[in-house]
Design a protein around this motif. Structure first.
Motif, PDB file in Angstrom:
ATOM      1  N   UNK A  67       0.925  -1.267   0.149  1.00  0.00           N
ATOM      2  CA  UNK A  67       0.035   0.143   0.122  1.00  0.00           C
ATOM      3  C   UNK A  67       0.842   1.282   0.201  1.00  0.00           C
ATOM      4  N   UNK A  68       1.898   1.319   0.668  1.00  0.00           N
ATOM      5  CA  UNK A  68       2.740   2.634   0.806  1.00  0.00           C
ATOM      6  C   UNK A  68       3.203   2.913  -0.495  1.00  0.00           C
ATOM      7  N   UNK A  69       3.383   1.999  -1.467  1.00  0.00           N
ATOM      8  CA  UNK A  69       3.852   2.380  -2.856  1.00  0.00           C
ATOM      9  C   UNK A  69       2.761   2.439  -3.655  1.00  0.00           C
ATOM     10  N   UNK A  70       1.741   1.459  -3.688  1.00  0.00           N
ATOM     11  CA  UNK A  70       0.798   1.563  -4.641  1.00  0.00           C
ATOM     12  C   UNK A  70      -0.216   3.145  -4.547  1.00  0.00           C
ATOM     13  N   UNK A  71       0.265   4.083  -3.375  1.00  0.00           N
ATOM     14  CA  UNK A  71      -0.510   5.207  -3.507  1.00  0.00           C
ATOM     15  C   UNK A  71       0.239   6.183  -4.826  1.00  0.00           C
ATOM     16  N   UNK A  72       1.243   5.403  -5.203  1.00  0.00           N
ATOM     17  CA  UNK A  72       1.765   6.555  -6.340  1.00  0.00           C
ATOM     18  C   UNK A  72       1.328   6.141  -7.612  1.00  0.00           C
ATOM     19  N   UNK A  73       0.518   5.210  -7.718  1.00  0.00           N
ATOM     20  CA  UNK A  73      -0.117   4.983  -9.160  1.00  0.00           C
ATOM     21  C   UNK A  73      -1.588   5.345  -9.168  1.00  0.00           C
ATOM     22  N   UNK A  74      -1.840   6.335 -10.142  1.00  0.00           N
ATOM     23  CA  UNK A  74      -0.890   6.950 -11.046  1.00  0.00           C
ATOM     24  C   UNK A  74      -0.279   8.136 -10.078  1.00  0.00           C
ATOM     25  N   UNK A  75       0.559   8.698 -10.699  1.00  0.00           N
ATOM     26  CA  UNK A  75       1.197   8.795 -11.942  1.00  0.00           C
ATOM     27  C   UNK A  75       2.297   7.641 -12.173  1.00  0.00           C
ATOM     28  N   UNK A  76       2.775   6.894 -11.036  1.00  0.00           N
ATOM     29  CA  UNK A  76       3.561   5.862 -11.604  1.00  0.00           C
ATOM     30  C   UNK A  76       3.098   4.969 -12.484  1.00  0.00           C
TER      31      UNK A  76
END
Length: 124
Positions: A76-85
Motif C-alpha cells: 500500500x505505501x507504494x501503490x498510492x503513487x499509481x498513478x502517476x507511476x
C-alpha cells in the motif's frame, strides 16, 4: 514490492517491509518517472512448459488460481503513487523482457535508471 512477498506467504521475504519505506522516499522525488514491476504467477502450473511447470507444481499454492488476488498488488505505501507511476507485469526473471517497458523507456528518452526494491531467488 508486492504483497505476495511482504505478507506471510510461502514466498515471504524478510526485507520487503523494511525496504518499502526507503523505496517510498526515493519515489516521492519523481513519482511521474517511476515504473513498478509486478510478478503475476500463472493461474495453474499446466499453463507453462518444462521446468516452469515443475516449479509451479511444487509451488501450486502460489499460483493465481489459489492466491488471494490482493497479494499480487503493490504494498500500500507504494501503490498510492499509481498513478502517476506506471505498473508493468513481468512474467519472468527480467522486467526488461516485459512487453512495452523498453518502448516506454525509449519513448521517454530515459538515459538513466535507478533500480530499487529487492530480488527474490527461486528455490524448488
Amino acid at each position: 514490492m508486492q504483497e505476495l512477498f511482504a505478507q506471510p506467504t510461502a514466498w515471504h521475504v524478510s526485507w520487503a517491509q523494511r525496504t518499502a519505506p526507503m523505496v517510498r522516499r526515493l519515489i516521492r522525488h519523481r513519482p511521474t518517472h517511476t515504473i513498478f514491476t509486478r510478478f503475476p504467477p500463472p493461474r495453474h502450473p499446466d499453463e507453462l512448459p518444462g521446468t516452469w511447470r515443475r516449479y509451479y507444481t511444487r509451488w501450486a499454492d502460489m499460483t493465481r488460481g489459489q492466491l488471494d488476488p490482493q497479494l499480487l498488488e503493490l504494498v500500500p505505501m507504494l501503490a498510492e503513487f499509481v498513478p502517476p507511476a506506471l505498473v508493468f507485469d513481468k512474467h519472468g526473471y527480467s522486467a526488461f523482457t516485459t512487453a512495452g517497458l523498453g518502448e516506454r523507456l525509449r519513448a521517454g528518452a530515459i538515459a538513466t535508471l535507478i533500480v530499487s526494491g529487492g530480488e527474490t531467488d527461486a528455490a524448488t
